[in-house]
Design a protein around this motif. Structure first.
Motif, PDB file in Angstrom:
ATOM      1  N   VAL A  15      95.032 102.173 -35.529  1.00 23.65           N
ATOM      2  CA  VAL A  15      93.789 102.950 -35.461  1.00 23.65           C
ATOM      3  C   VAL A  15      93.025 102.825 -36.770  1.00 23.65           C
ATOM      4  O   VAL A  15      91.809 102.582 -36.778  1.00 23.65           O
ATOM      5  CB  VAL A  15      94.078 104.437 -35.127  1.00 23.65           C
ATOM      6  N   ARG A  18      91.483  99.561 -36.987  1.00 21.94           N
ATOM      7  CA  ARG A  18      90.635  99.245 -35.821  1.00 21.94           C
ATOM      8  C   ARG A  18      91.010  97.884 -35.251  1.00 21.94           C
ATOM      9  O   ARG A  18      90.166  97.024 -35.058  1.00 21.94           O
ATOM     10  CB  ARG A  18      89.165  99.314 -36.201  1.00 21.94           C
ATOM     11  N   ARG A  19      92.292  97.720 -34.987  1.00 20.83           N
ATOM     12  CA  ARG A  19      92.815  96.441 -34.516  1.00 20.83           C
ATOM     13  C   ARG A  19      93.149  96.499 -33.048  1.00 20.83           C
ATOM     14  O   ARG A  19      93.210  97.565 -32.442  1.00 20.83           O
ATOM     15  CB  ARG A  19      94.075  96.074 -35.310  1.00 20.83           C
ATOM     16  N   GLU A  49      93.161  97.966 -27.509  1.00 28.21           N
ATOM     17  CA  GLU A  49      92.220  98.115 -28.628  1.00 28.21           C
ATOM     18  C   GLU A  49      92.377  99.516 -29.213  1.00 28.21           C
ATOM     19  O   GLU A  49      92.197 100.507 -28.503  1.00 28.21           O
ATOM     20  CB  GLU A  49      90.777  97.911 -28.157  1.00 28.21           C
ATOM     21  N   ASP A  51      91.187 102.448 -31.987  1.00 27.34           N
ATOM     22  CA  ASP A  51      89.991 102.834 -32.739  1.00 27.34           C
ATOM     23  C   ASP A  51      89.864 104.355 -32.733  1.00 27.34           C
ATOM     24  O   ASP A  51      90.714 105.050 -32.200  1.00 27.34           O
ATOM     25  CB  ASP A  51      88.751 102.180 -32.121  1.00 27.34           C
ATOM     26  N   ARG A  52      88.755 104.833 -33.305  1.00 34.50           N
ATOM     27  CA  ARG A  52      88.377 106.251 -33.242  1.00 34.50           C
ATOM     28  C   ARG A  52      87.006 106.322 -32.595  1.00 34.50           C
ATOM     29  O   ARG A  52      86.147 105.480 -32.855  1.00 34.50           O
ATOM     30  CB  ARG A  52      88.300 106.864 -34.636  1.00 34.50           C
ATOM     31  N   PRO A  58      91.393 109.579 -32.286  1.00 33.59           N
ATOM     32  CA  PRO A  58      92.052 108.271 -32.224  1.00 33.59           C
ATOM     33  C   PRO A  58      92.433 107.943 -30.778  1.00 33.59           C
ATOM     34  O   PRO A  58      92.849 108.822 -30.021  1.00 33.59           O
ATOM     35  CB  PRO A  58      93.302 108.462 -33.088  1.00 33.59           C
TER      36      PRO A  58
END
Length: 172
Positions: A15, A18-19, A49, A51-52, A58
């Motif tokens: 997270v 951002r991977r 994927e 991310d936030r 998250p």
């Protein structure tokens, strides 16, 4: 599983960075799903994927594409059920955080160490996608109501109490 695909991911690092990861796994490697399938031919393509969102929640977004070989419960024939899943899982540390997830998110309770098994996430979603009663598209539906028996072809039965009613009338 692909040689370069990690078996275990650190959710919180993924997270923060951002991977994402992409992969392909054979159906035969999904032990919990295997019993629901007619056979294990084929594979599953997926992408995860991390991310936030704008609210800083998250999440991991799963994209899964597969054709699941199932047995039709009407015809008992094998058929392929196309499955295409896009699911956003809100990453939570304890169950109390579930209520704070935005609409459209499913909760995913992340262990204390943050370790997630890549293939298990995919397998969980596929298990949920298998219908309780698999039915091949295009098979003829069974009627719910059975048609009433033809009245014209049946001879009228004698009422077994008719003789008693005659006796009762004569005794009065």
């Amino acid at each position: 599983m692909s040689a370069d695909l990690p078996e275990i991911l650190d959710a919180w690092r993924m997270v923060a960075a951002r991977r994402g990861v992409e992969g392909r796994v054979p159906l035969s490697t999904l032990a919990r799903l295997r019993d629901s399938l007619a056979d294990t031919e084929g594979d599953v393509r997926f992408a995860l994927e991390f991310d936030r969102d704008p609210l800083r929640v998250p999440y991991v977004e799963l994209r899964i594409d597969a054709e699941l070989p199932l047995t039709c419960q009407r015809t008992l024939q094998r058929f392929l059920l196309p499955v295409s899943i896009v699911q956003r899982l809100g990453l939570i540390r304890d169950e109390a955080e579930e209520a704070a997830l935005p609409p459209g998110y499913e909760p995913l309770l992340v262990p204390d160490d943050g370790q997630l098994r890549t293939v298990e996430l995919v397998e969980d979603e596929l298990i949920l996608a298998v219908p309780v009663v698999p039915i091949m598209p295009g098979t003829e539906a069974v009627e719910r109501d059975w048609p009433a028996a033809e009245q014209a072809g049946e001879p009228e039965r004698a009422n077994p109490f008719a003789a008693l009613s005659v006796l009762k009338k004569h005794s009065n």
